[in-house]
Scaffold this motif. Sequence first.
Motif, PDB file in Angstrom:
ATOM      1  N   ARG A  16       0.536  -7.218 -14.583  1.00  0.00           N
ATOM      2  CA  ARG A  16       0.023  -6.119 -13.747  1.00  0.00           C
ATOM      3  C   ARG A  16      -1.487  -6.257 -13.548  1.00  0.00           C
ATOM      4  O   ARG A  16      -2.005  -6.002 -12.470  1.00  0.00           O
ATOM      5  CB  ARG A  16       0.355  -4.764 -14.376  1.00  0.00           C
ATOM      6  CG  ARG A  16       1.846  -4.458 -14.405  1.00  0.00           C
ATOM      7  CD  ARG A  16       2.112  -3.072 -14.971  1.00  0.00           C
ATOM      8  NE  ARG A  16       1.834  -2.010 -14.015  1.00  0.00           N
ATOM      9  CZ  ARG A  16       1.512  -0.756 -14.352  1.00  0.00           C
ATOM     10  NH1 ARG A  16       1.419  -0.413 -15.620  1.00  0.00           N
ATOM     11  NH2 ARG A  16       1.291   0.155 -13.430  1.00  0.00           N
TER      12      ARG A  16
ATOM     13  N   ARG B  25      -2.922   6.962   3.527  1.00  0.00           N
ATOM     14  CA  ARG B  25      -4.350   6.733   3.253  1.00  0.00           C
ATOM     15  C   ARG B  25      -4.943   5.767   4.279  1.00  0.00           C
ATOM     16  O   ARG B  25      -5.988   6.060   4.883  1.00  0.00           O
ATOM     17  CB  ARG B  25      -4.503   6.155   1.831  1.00  0.00           C
ATOM     18  CG  ARG B  25      -5.926   5.740   1.477  1.00  0.00           C
ATOM     19  CD  ARG B  25      -5.931   4.760   0.290  1.00  0.00           C
ATOM     20  NE  ARG B  25      -5.329   3.485   0.651  1.00  0.00           N
ATOM     21  CZ  ARG B  25      -4.472   2.806  -0.126  1.00  0.00           C
ATOM     22  NH1 ARG B  25      -4.093   3.264  -1.290  1.00  0.00           N
ATOM     23  NH2 ARG B  25      -3.987   1.642   0.287  1.00  0.00           N
ATOM     24  N   ASP B  26      -4.282   4.635   4.491  1.00  0.00           N
ATOM     25  CA  ASP B  26      -4.837   3.627   5.385  1.00  0.00           C
ATOM     26  C   ASP B  26      -4.875   4.107   6.836  1.00  0.00           C
ATOM     27  O   ASP B  26      -5.788   3.763   7.578  1.00  0.00           O
ATOM     28  CB  ASP B  26      -4.065   2.309   5.239  1.00  0.00           C
ATOM     29  CG  ASP B  26      -4.318   1.656   3.877  1.00  0.00           C
ATOM     30  OD1 ASP B  26      -5.352   1.980   3.254  1.00  0.00           O
ATOM     31  OD2 ASP B  26      -3.503   0.833   3.432  1.00  0.00           O
TER      32      ASP B  26
ATOM     33  N   LYS C 254      -6.083  -8.915  -6.030  1.00  0.00           N
ATOM     34  CA  LYS C 254      -6.444  -8.054  -4.897  1.00  0.00           C
ATOM     35  C   LYS C 254      -7.940  -7.760  -4.928  1.00  0.00           C
ATOM     36  O   LYS C 254      -8.607  -7.720  -3.894  1.00  0.00           O
ATOM     37  CB  LYS C 254      -5.660  -6.739  -4.940  1.00  0.00           C
ATOM     38  CG  LYS C 254      -4.186  -6.908  -4.593  1.00  0.00           C
ATOM     39  CD  LYS C 254      -3.452  -5.578  -4.632  1.00  0.00           C
ATOM     40  CE  LYS C 254      -1.968  -5.780  -4.360  1.00  0.00           C
ATOM     41  NZ  LYS C 254      -1.188  -4.547  -4.517  1.00  0.00           N
TER      42      LYS C 254
ATOM     43  N   ARG D  43     -10.228  -2.006  -7.872  1.00  0.00           N
ATOM     44  CA  ARG D  43      -9.632  -2.818  -6.808  1.00  0.00           C
ATOM     45  C   ARG D  43      -9.801  -2.111  -5.450  1.00  0.00           C
ATOM     46  O   ARG D  43     -10.070  -2.756  -4.424  1.00  0.00           O
ATOM     47  CB  ARG D  43      -8.152  -3.052  -7.137  1.00  0.00           C
ATOM     48  CG  ARG D  43      -7.362  -3.783  -6.096  1.00  0.00           C
ATOM     49  CD  ARG D  43      -6.581  -2.859  -5.202  1.00  0.00           C
ATOM     50  NE  ARG D  43      -5.317  -2.453  -5.770  1.00  0.00           N
ATOM     51  CZ  ARG D  43      -4.300  -2.005  -5.037  1.00  0.00           C
ATOM     52  NH1 ARG D  43      -4.433  -1.902  -3.725  1.00  0.00           N
ATOM     53  NH2 ARG D  43      -3.191  -1.619  -5.617  1.00  0.00           N
TER      54      ARG D  43
ATOM     55  N   GLY E 207       1.462   8.066   0.105  1.00  0.00           N
ATOM     56  CA  GLY E 207       0.858   6.890  -0.535  1.00  0.00           C
ATOM     57  C   GLY E 207      -0.088   6.096   0.360  1.00  0.00           C
ATOM     58  O   GLY E 207      -0.713   6.635   1.282  1.00  0.00           O
ATOM     59  N   GLY E 208      -0.141   4.806   0.074  1.00  0.00           N
ATOM     60  CA  GLY E 208      -1.132   3.922   0.691  1.00  0.00           C
ATOM     61  C   GLY E 208      -1.125   3.902   2.216  1.00  0.00           C
ATOM     62  O   GLY E 208      -2.188   3.788   2.838  1.00  0.00           O
TER      63      GLY E 208
ATOM     64  N   ARG F  78      -6.986  -0.308 -10.746  1.00  0.00           N
ATOM     65  CA  ARG F  78      -6.705   0.055  -9.356  1.00  0.00           C
ATOM     66  C   ARG F  78      -7.925   0.705  -8.713  1.00  0.00           C
ATOM     67  O   ARG F  78      -8.265   0.413  -7.573  1.00  0.00           O
ATOM     68  CB  ARG F  78      -5.504   1.012  -9.274  1.00  0.00           C
ATOM     69  CG  ARG F  78      -4.164   0.315  -9.382  1.00  0.00           C
ATOM     70  CD  ARG F  78      -3.010   1.315  -9.512  1.00  0.00           C
ATOM     71  NE  ARG F  78      -2.868   2.261  -8.409  1.00  0.00           N
ATOM     72  CZ  ARG F  78      -2.196   2.043  -7.275  1.00  0.00           C
ATOM     73  NH1 ARG F  78      -1.602   0.893  -7.075  1.00  0.00           N
ATOM     74  NH2 ARG F  78      -2.099   2.977  -6.342  1.00  0.00           N
TER      75      ARG F  78
ATOM     76  N   ASP G 106       5.823   4.151   2.718  1.00  0.00           N
ATOM     77  CA  ASP G 106       6.678   4.703   1.661  1.00  0.00           C
ATOM     78  C   ASP G 106       7.033   6.147   1.993  1.00  0.00           C
ATOM     79  O   ASP G 106       6.257   6.861   2.637  1.00  0.00           O
ATOM     80  CB  ASP G 106       5.959   4.656   0.307  1.00  0.00           C
ATOM     81  CG  ASP G 106       5.702   3.227  -0.145  1.00  0.00           C
ATOM     82  OD1 ASP G 106       6.544   2.358   0.131  1.00  0.00           O
ATOM     83  OD2 ASP G 106       4.636   2.967  -0.754  1.00  0.00           O
TER      84      ASP G 106
ATOM     85  N   ARG H 201       0.047  11.683  -8.886  1.00  0.00           N
ATOM     86  CA  ARG H 201      -0.452  10.424  -8.320  1.00  0.00           C
ATOM     87  C   ARG H 201      -1.874  10.131  -8.796  1.00  0.00           C
ATOM     88  O   ARG H 201      -2.544  10.993  -9.336  1.00  0.00           O
ATOM     89  CB  ARG H 201      -0.331  10.452  -6.797  1.00  0.00           C
ATOM     90  CG  ARG H 201       1.125  10.433  -6.372  1.00  0.00           C
ATOM     91  CD  ARG H 201       1.322  10.576  -4.890  1.00  0.00           C
ATOM     92  NE  ARG H 201       2.745  10.609  -4.579  1.00  0.00           N
ATOM     93  CZ  ARG H 201       3.473   9.538  -4.238  1.00  0.00           C
ATOM     94  NH1 ARG H 201       2.906   8.356  -4.107  1.00  0.00           N
ATOM     95  NH2 ARG H 201       4.769   9.656  -3.999  1.00  0.00           N
TER      96      ARG H 201
ATOM     97  N   ARG I 148      -4.474   2.198 -13.760  1.00  0.00           N
ATOM     98  CA  ARG I 148      -5.163   2.921 -12.693  1.00  0.00           C
ATOM     99  C   ARG I 148      -6.672   2.674 -12.717  1.00  0.00           C
ATOM    100  O   ARG I 148      -7.330   2.765 -11.678  1.00  0.00           O
ATOM    101  CB  ARG I 148      -4.870   4.415 -12.817  1.00  0.00           C
ATOM    102  CG  ARG I 148      -3.453   4.752 -12.411  1.00  0.00           C
ATOM    103  CD  ARG I 148      -3.105   6.167 -12.745  1.00  0.00           C
ATOM    104  NE  ARG I 148      -1.860   6.567 -12.094  1.00  0.00           N
ATOM    105  CZ  ARG I 148      -1.206   7.685 -12.363  1.00  0.00           C
ATOM    106  NH1 ARG I 148      -1.688   8.517 -13.274  1.00  0.00           N
ATOM    107  NH2 ARG I 148      -0.092   7.977 -11.738  1.00  0.00           N
TER     108      ARG I 148
HETATM  109  N1  LIG Z   1      -0.430   3.334 -11.102  1.00  0.00           N
HETATM  110  C1  LIG Z   1      -0.108   3.966  -9.990  1.00  0.00           C
HETATM  111  C2  LIG Z   1       0.424   3.262  -8.892  1.00  0.00           C
HETATM  112  C3  LIG Z   1       0.754   3.981  -7.741  1.00  0.00           C
HETATM  113  N2  LIG Z   1       0.585   5.313  -7.687  1.00  0.00           N
HETATM  114  C4  LIG Z   1       0.973   6.071  -6.465  1.00  0.00           C
HETATM  115  O1  LIG Z   1       1.955   5.362  -5.743  1.00  0.00           O
HETATM  116  C5  LIG Z   1       1.503   5.045  -4.432  1.00  0.00           C
HETATM  117  C6  LIG Z   1       2.009   3.685  -3.997  1.00  0.00           C
HETATM  118  O2  LIG Z   1       1.626   2.708  -4.923  1.00  0.00           O
HETATM  119  P1  LIG Z   1       1.187   1.231  -4.514  1.00  0.00           P
HETATM  120  O3  LIG Z   1       1.978   0.732  -3.377  1.00  0.00           O
HETATM  121  O4  LIG Z   1       1.138   0.439  -5.776  1.00  0.00           O
HETATM  122  O5  LIG Z   1      -0.353   1.425  -4.088  1.00  0.00           O
HETATM  123  P2  LIG Z   1      -0.975   1.803  -2.707  1.00  0.00           P
HETATM  124  O6  LIG Z   1      -1.868   2.967  -2.937  1.00  0.00           O
HETATM  125  O7  LIG Z   1       0.096   1.985  -1.684  1.00  0.00           O
HETATM  126  O8  LIG Z   1      -1.879   0.578  -2.376  1.00  0.00           O
HETATM  127  P3  LIG Z   1      -1.480  -0.750  -1.547  1.00  0.00           P
HETATM  128  O9  LIG Z   1      -2.019  -0.481  -0.193  1.00  0.00           O
HETATM  129  O10 LIG Z   1      -2.190  -1.847  -2.234  1.00  0.00           O
HETATM  130  O11 LIG Z   1       0.003  -0.886  -1.620  1.00  0.00           O
HETATM  131  C7  LIG Z   1      -0.015   5.155  -4.519  1.00  0.00           C
HETATM  132  O12 LIG Z   1      -0.597   5.433  -3.277  1.00  0.00           O
HETATM  133  C8  LIG Z   1      -0.174   6.307  -5.501  1.00  0.00           C
HETATM  134  O13 LIG Z   1       0.062   7.526  -4.857  1.00  0.00           O
HETATM  135  C9  LIG Z   1       0.059   5.994  -8.771  1.00  0.00           C
HETATM  136  O14 LIG Z   1      -0.109   7.206  -8.703  1.00  0.00           O
HETATM  137  N3  LIG Z   1      -0.281   5.326  -9.907  1.00  0.00           N
END
Ligand SMILES: Nc1ccn([C@@H]2O[C@H](COP(=O)(O)OP(=O)(O)OP(=O)(O)O)[C@@H](O)[C@H]2O)c(=O)n1
Length: 404
Positions: A194, A30-31, A201, A163, A26-27, A160, A42, A111, A157
């Motif tokens: 939501r 990526r970061d 953000k 965002r 997850g995030g 997102r 996570d 995802r 999404r």
């Molecule tokens: N509607 C969504 C929300 C989340 N995810 C998945 O769950 C992960 C974690 O979600 P979240 O913490 O909400 O987003 P992040 O990508 O981690 O962004 P942030 O840095 O803002 O937490 C995401 O990276 C993505 O893989 C997804 O597929 N669909």
Amino acid sequence: MKPPFRQALGIIRQLKQHGYEAYFVGGAVRDLLIGRAIGDVDIATSARPEEVMAIFPKTIDVGSKHGTVVVVHEGTAYEVTTFRTDGDYEDYRRPESVTFVRSLEEDLKRRDFTMNAIAMDENGTVIDPFAGREAIARRLIRTVGKAEERFREDALRMMRAIRFVSQLGFSLAPETKRAVIDNAPLLAHISVERMTMEMEKLLAGPFAGEALSLLAETGLCAYLPGLVGKEEGVRRAAAYRWGWLTAREERWALLCRALDITESRPFLRAWKLPNKVMDETGAILSALEAVPHSDEWTNERLFLAGLKRALSVETVRAAYTGTPPDSSHDELRRRFAALPIKTKAELAVSGKEVIQWIGKPAGPWVKETLYAIWRAVVNGEVENEKERIHAWLTERNRTQGNGC
Ligand SMILES: Nc1ccn([C@@H]2O[C@H](COP(=O)(O)OP(=O)(O)OP(=O)(O)O)[C@@H](O)[C@H]2O)c(=O)n1
Ligand SMILES: [Mg+2]
């Protein structure tokens, strides 16, 4: 391994010792790859929620039905989620039920964006079946597989995606953008709460201007609270200096300003913002209207607003005029420091004393008199000292002859 991951390594290792697979996902991954500040780490695992709970002494069942258990490890809480594919998505929201799977790739496939579908193992080896790293290198936000399917699974999404444009400065991949345009009406199925989280953000990101332009261009705007028919205002907002703002209330105030919203309350209520945020945003907007230029602050206005809000007013003004707020802020700080009193509590007399001096029964006149006193003090007409104020009040009543 880098700090926030290093601290969580123990969780991955324990899961593996018990024979399960476990990865960072997850995030945070990526970061890390982008070189950005890393947020919550996570973990995804092949272990089922009850298996996770059996391994770790400190767990919180935050949503085991959906596969997520919080593991408290060395004082930090981590979300550990079982590999899953989501169940039925009939209503375009995240599903009520999920199906647990045993493969990482199945999990990554469900995802949202390729940059969010990258996993990393305990050695720092990256597992990237959907070319997320390539998308990051090209600064592109691209859905995993068919965009339309991903947006039908969870329409949020689309918000997102935009965002992330604001936070990362990336662009939407052409087919992803097309799908946002085509599926924008699905946003109507998403809860306001939501949408508000994403909007906040979005407005706080370093590329908020680009993101606002996209909200208008893709038509998402028409499905957001209070933004129906406001595309022009949203485009206007895109040109403002969002990066100069520091508080959420300033962001909502600037948005109201761009949209020419005269009554902020119903608009902010549509976004279901907390009362405190609605109050402060409304107060900033009222002060902005009452003080049409940064050099028109009177002592009274400054006293009533307080320094913090006055600075916010000038920050918002700066963001839409494009003139940096530094000099107006310096001036406000200097002026505020020079005020004889900063709050009503600092006034040297109380209502009780005023009643005693005047010898009339309490009534609305007390408040009015105190109001006149602090105005005189703030304007330097009388020193903030009991006897001076008494004398000033006696003189005022004599000349006004109103007996109070
Ligand atoms: N509607 C969504 C929300 C989340 N995810 C998945 O769950 C992960 C974690 O979600 P979240 O913490 O909400 O987003 P992040 O990508 O981690 O962004 P942030 O840095 O803002 O937490 C995401 O990276 C993505 O893989 C997804 O597929 N669909
Ligand atoms: Mg996250």
